[in-house]
Design an enzyme around this catalytic site. Structure first.
Site, PDB file in Angstrom:
ATOM      1  N   TYR A   1      64.161 -46.348 -13.681  1.00 21.65           N
ATOM      2  CA  TYR A   1      64.323 -47.372 -12.634  1.00 21.65           C
ATOM      3  C   TYR A   1      63.143 -48.337 -12.600  1.00 21.65           C
ATOM      4  O   TYR A   1      63.309 -49.524 -12.312  1.00 21.65           O
ATOM      5  CB  TYR A   1      64.582 -46.707 -11.272  1.00 21.65           C
ATOM      6  CG  TYR A   1      65.974 -46.128 -11.225  1.00 21.65           C
ATOM      7  CD1 TYR A   1      66.199 -44.773 -11.473  1.00 21.65           C
ATOM      8  CD2 TYR A   1      67.081 -46.963 -11.035  1.00 21.65           C
ATOM      9  CE1 TYR A   1      67.487 -44.256 -11.495  1.00 21.65           C
ATOM     10  CE2 TYR A   1      68.368 -46.451 -11.051  1.00 21.65           C
ATOM     11  CZ  TYR A   1      68.578 -45.105 -11.286  1.00 21.65           C
ATOM     12  OH  TYR A   1      69.857 -44.606 -11.331  1.00 21.65           O
TER      13      TYR A   1
ATOM     14  N   HIS B   1      76.208 -49.542  -4.503  1.00 22.29           N
ATOM     15  CA  HIS B   1      75.471 -48.509  -5.248  1.00 22.29           C
ATOM     16  C   HIS B   1      73.969 -48.580  -5.020  1.00 22.29           C
ATOM     17  O   HIS B   1      73.206 -48.033  -5.803  1.00 22.29           O
ATOM     18  CB  HIS B   1      75.782 -48.621  -6.757  1.00 22.29           C
ATOM     19  CG  HIS B   1      77.223 -48.330  -7.053  1.00 22.29           C
ATOM     20  ND1 HIS B   1      77.838 -48.696  -8.226  1.00 22.29           N
ATOM     21  CD2 HIS B   1      78.184 -47.729  -6.316  1.00 22.29           C
ATOM     22  CE1 HIS B   1      79.103 -48.321  -8.203  1.00 22.29           C
ATOM     23  NE2 HIS B   1      79.346 -47.729  -7.050  1.00 22.29           N
TER      24      HIS B   1
ATOM     25  N   ASP C   1      70.853 -55.171  -8.549  1.00 18.16           N
ATOM     26  CA  ASP C   1      69.883 -56.275  -8.618  1.00 18.16           C
ATOM     27  C   ASP C   1      70.056 -57.169  -7.384  1.00 18.16           C
ATOM     28  O   ASP C   1      71.017 -57.013  -6.631  1.00 18.16           O
ATOM     29  CB  ASP C   1      70.079 -57.085  -9.926  1.00 18.16           C
ATOM     30  CG  ASP C   1      71.452 -57.758 -10.014  1.00 18.16           C
ATOM     31  OD1 ASP C   1      72.179 -57.508 -10.995  1.00 18.16           O
ATOM     32  OD2 ASP C   1      71.801 -58.536  -9.100  1.00 18.16           O
TER      33      ASP C   1
ATOM     34  N   SER D   1      84.169 -53.110 -15.293  1.00 22.24           N
ATOM     35  CA  SER D   1      85.195 -52.431 -16.107  1.00 22.24           C
ATOM     36  C   SER D   1      86.121 -51.602 -15.215  1.00 22.24           C
ATOM     37  O   SER D   1      87.027 -50.939 -15.701  1.00 22.24           O
ATOM     38  CB  SER D   1      84.500 -51.527 -17.138  1.00 22.24           C
ATOM     39  OG  SER D   1      83.738 -50.536 -16.443  1.00 22.24           O
TER      40      SER D   1
HETATM   41  N1  APR Z   1      80.550 -62.221 -17.667  1.00 21.52           N
HETATM   42  C1  APR Z   1      81.465 -61.457 -16.999  1.00 21.52           C
HETATM   43  N2  APR Z   1      81.758 -60.185 -17.338  1.00 21.52           N
HETATM   44  C2  APR Z   1      81.111 -59.671 -18.400  1.00 21.52           C
HETATM   45  C3  APR Z   1      80.154 -60.395 -19.148  1.00 21.52           C
HETATM   46  C4  APR Z   1      79.882 -61.723 -18.738  1.00 21.52           C
HETATM   47  N3  APR Z   1      78.997 -62.501 -19.382  1.00 21.52           N
HETATM   48  N4  APR Z   1      79.700 -59.589 -20.156  1.00 21.52           N
HETATM   49  C5  APR Z   1      80.353 -58.409 -20.026  1.00 21.52           C
HETATM   50  N5  APR Z   1      81.209 -58.458 -18.988  1.00 21.52           N
HETATM   51  C6  APR Z   1      82.108 -57.410 -18.488  1.00 21.52           C
HETATM   52  C7  APR Z   1      82.524 -56.367 -19.515  1.00 21.52           C
HETATM   53  O1  APR Z   1      83.631 -56.829 -20.271  1.00 21.52           O
HETATM   54  C8  APR Z   1      82.905 -55.209 -18.588  1.00 21.52           C
HETATM   55  O2  APR Z   1      84.261 -55.313 -18.166  1.00 21.52           O
HETATM   56  O3  APR Z   1      81.419 -56.701 -17.486  1.00 21.52           O
HETATM   57  C9  APR Z   1      81.982 -55.398 -17.382  1.00 21.52           C
HETATM   58  C10 APR Z   1      80.850 -54.412 -17.334  1.00 21.52           C
HETATM   59  O4  APR Z   1      81.388 -53.124 -17.123  1.00 21.52           O
HETATM   60  P1  APR Z   1      80.371 -51.901 -16.955  1.00 21.52           P
HETATM   61  O5  APR Z   1      79.272 -52.013 -17.976  1.00 21.52           O
HETATM   62  O6  APR Z   1      81.202 -50.658 -16.880  1.00 21.52           O
HETATM   63  O7  APR Z   1      79.667 -52.143 -15.534  1.00 21.52           O
HETATM   64  P2  APR Z   1      80.274 -51.830 -14.105  1.00 21.52           P
HETATM   65  O8  APR Z   1      81.759 -51.971 -14.096  1.00 21.52           O
HETATM   66  O9  APR Z   1      79.508 -52.657 -13.136  1.00 21.52           O
HETATM   67  O10 APR Z   1      79.883 -50.283 -13.883  1.00 21.52           O
HETATM   68  C11 APR Z   1      80.183 -49.766 -12.588  1.00 21.52           C
HETATM   69  O11 APR Z   1      79.052 -47.738 -13.182  1.00 21.52           O
HETATM   70  O12 APR Z   1      77.274 -46.747 -14.184  1.00 21.52           O
HETATM   71  C12 APR Z   1      77.805 -47.086 -12.984  1.00 21.52           C
HETATM   72  O13 APR Z   1      76.623 -47.460 -11.016  1.00 21.52           O
HETATM   73  C13 APR Z   1      76.900 -48.027 -12.250  1.00 21.52           C
HETATM   74  O14 APR Z   1      77.500 -49.872 -10.829  1.00 21.52           O
HETATM   75  C14 APR Z   1      77.742 -49.283 -12.108  1.00 21.52           C
HETATM   76  C15 APR Z   1      79.150 -48.757 -12.210  1.00 21.52           C
END
Ligand code: APR
Length: 226
Positions: A53, A104, A89, A172
């Site tokens: 972190y 979160h 963030d 996602s």
């Molecule tokens: N603009 C918009 N979306 C984007 C971009 C971009 N430039 N680049 C990537 N993405 C999309 C990806 O296609 C994906 O669908 O952002 C998404 C990111 O998904 P994850 O990495 O799974 O992140 P997130 O959905 O926020 O994860 C949820 O999981 O690990 C835990 O607590 C953590 O808050 C997080 C939670």
């Protein structure tokens, strides 16, 4: 003014240079989530958790909100905007958004391990072993770890139920209860999904904007303000 509710995830901050979790090269490729983001990890390997972190917090001081964050702040001229973010963030706030609910937790905050109601803004980016709360117990990241409850979800549900327009950006939709918020949306509410690799959602007639947050929010603004 109509209620515009926006659910954001790590993709929202990708264009600011912050890694997502599940993209190629994402954080969960680099770290085993159970070793850095769980209560067990905190018990067994506190130094690694603190470092994980601290590294992300330090990076936060080196990045800026992107065009997507700024575009969402702009939309407050046209709607009552409520952002519900999975991100820890502070880029939405720094872009000027005034209603941001963090599901979160928040990277720049820490809390007592004895009394979770004692939450503090961390001075600087480094939280160390031996940094104590006012009651003398170790401070921990104010982050919801895997296996922990998501208290803010109770505040998020009624916000979603009141939405006139719902937007999903950069998530996602892998993690619950955040992803389950979609189930609280009245059927007639129009939904927009902004993502270069859009996540599957079973909800019918979602308007997909297959772009990054910066371009996608610009396109969304044209659609919802015309
Ligand atoms: N603009 C918009 N979306 C984007 C971009 C971009 N430039 N680049 C990537 N993405 C999309 C990806 O296609 C994906 O669908 O952002 C998404 C990111 O998904 P994850 O990495 O799974 O992140 P997130 O959905 O926020 O994860 C949820 O999981 O690990 C835990 O607590 C953590 O808050 C997080 C939670």
């Amino acid at each position: 003014m109509k209620h515009l509710v926006i659910l954001t995830g790590a993709g929202m901050s990708a264009e600011s240079g912050l890694k997502t979790f599940r993209d190629m090269g994402g954080l969960w490729e680099e770290y085993d989530v159970t070793e850095v983001a769980s209560p067990v990890a905190w018990e067994n390997n506190r130094a690694l958790v603190l470092r994980f972190y601290n590294e992300r917090r330090k990076q936060l001081y080196e990045v800026e909100p992107n065009k997507g964050h700024l575009g969402l702040a702009e939309l407050e001229k046209y709607f009552k905007v409520q952002i519900i973010t999975q991100n820890v963030d502070d880029l939405h706030e720094r872009a000027g958004s005034t209603n941001v609910l963090h599901l979160h937790g928040e990277l720049k905050k820490v809390r007592s391990t004895l009394d979770p109601s004692l939450v503090y803004e961390l001075e600087g980016w480094e939280l160390k072993e031996g940094d104590l709360c006012e009651k003398g117990s170790q401070l921990r990241p104010h982050i919801v770890w895997f296996g922990e409850s998501v208290p803010a979800i109770d505040e998020a549900v009624p916000i979603v139920q009141k939405a006139d327009v719902f937007v999903i950006i950069g998530t996602s939709l892998n993690v619950y209860p955040a992803a389950g918020l979609l189930n609280y949306l009245p059927a007639e509410v129009p939904v927009y999904l902004i993502d270069p690799k859009p996540a599957f959602t079973s909800r019918p007639n979602v308007k997909v904007i297959e772009k990054g947050a910066g371009e996608g929010v610009r396109e969304l603004k044209k659609i919802v303000t015309e």
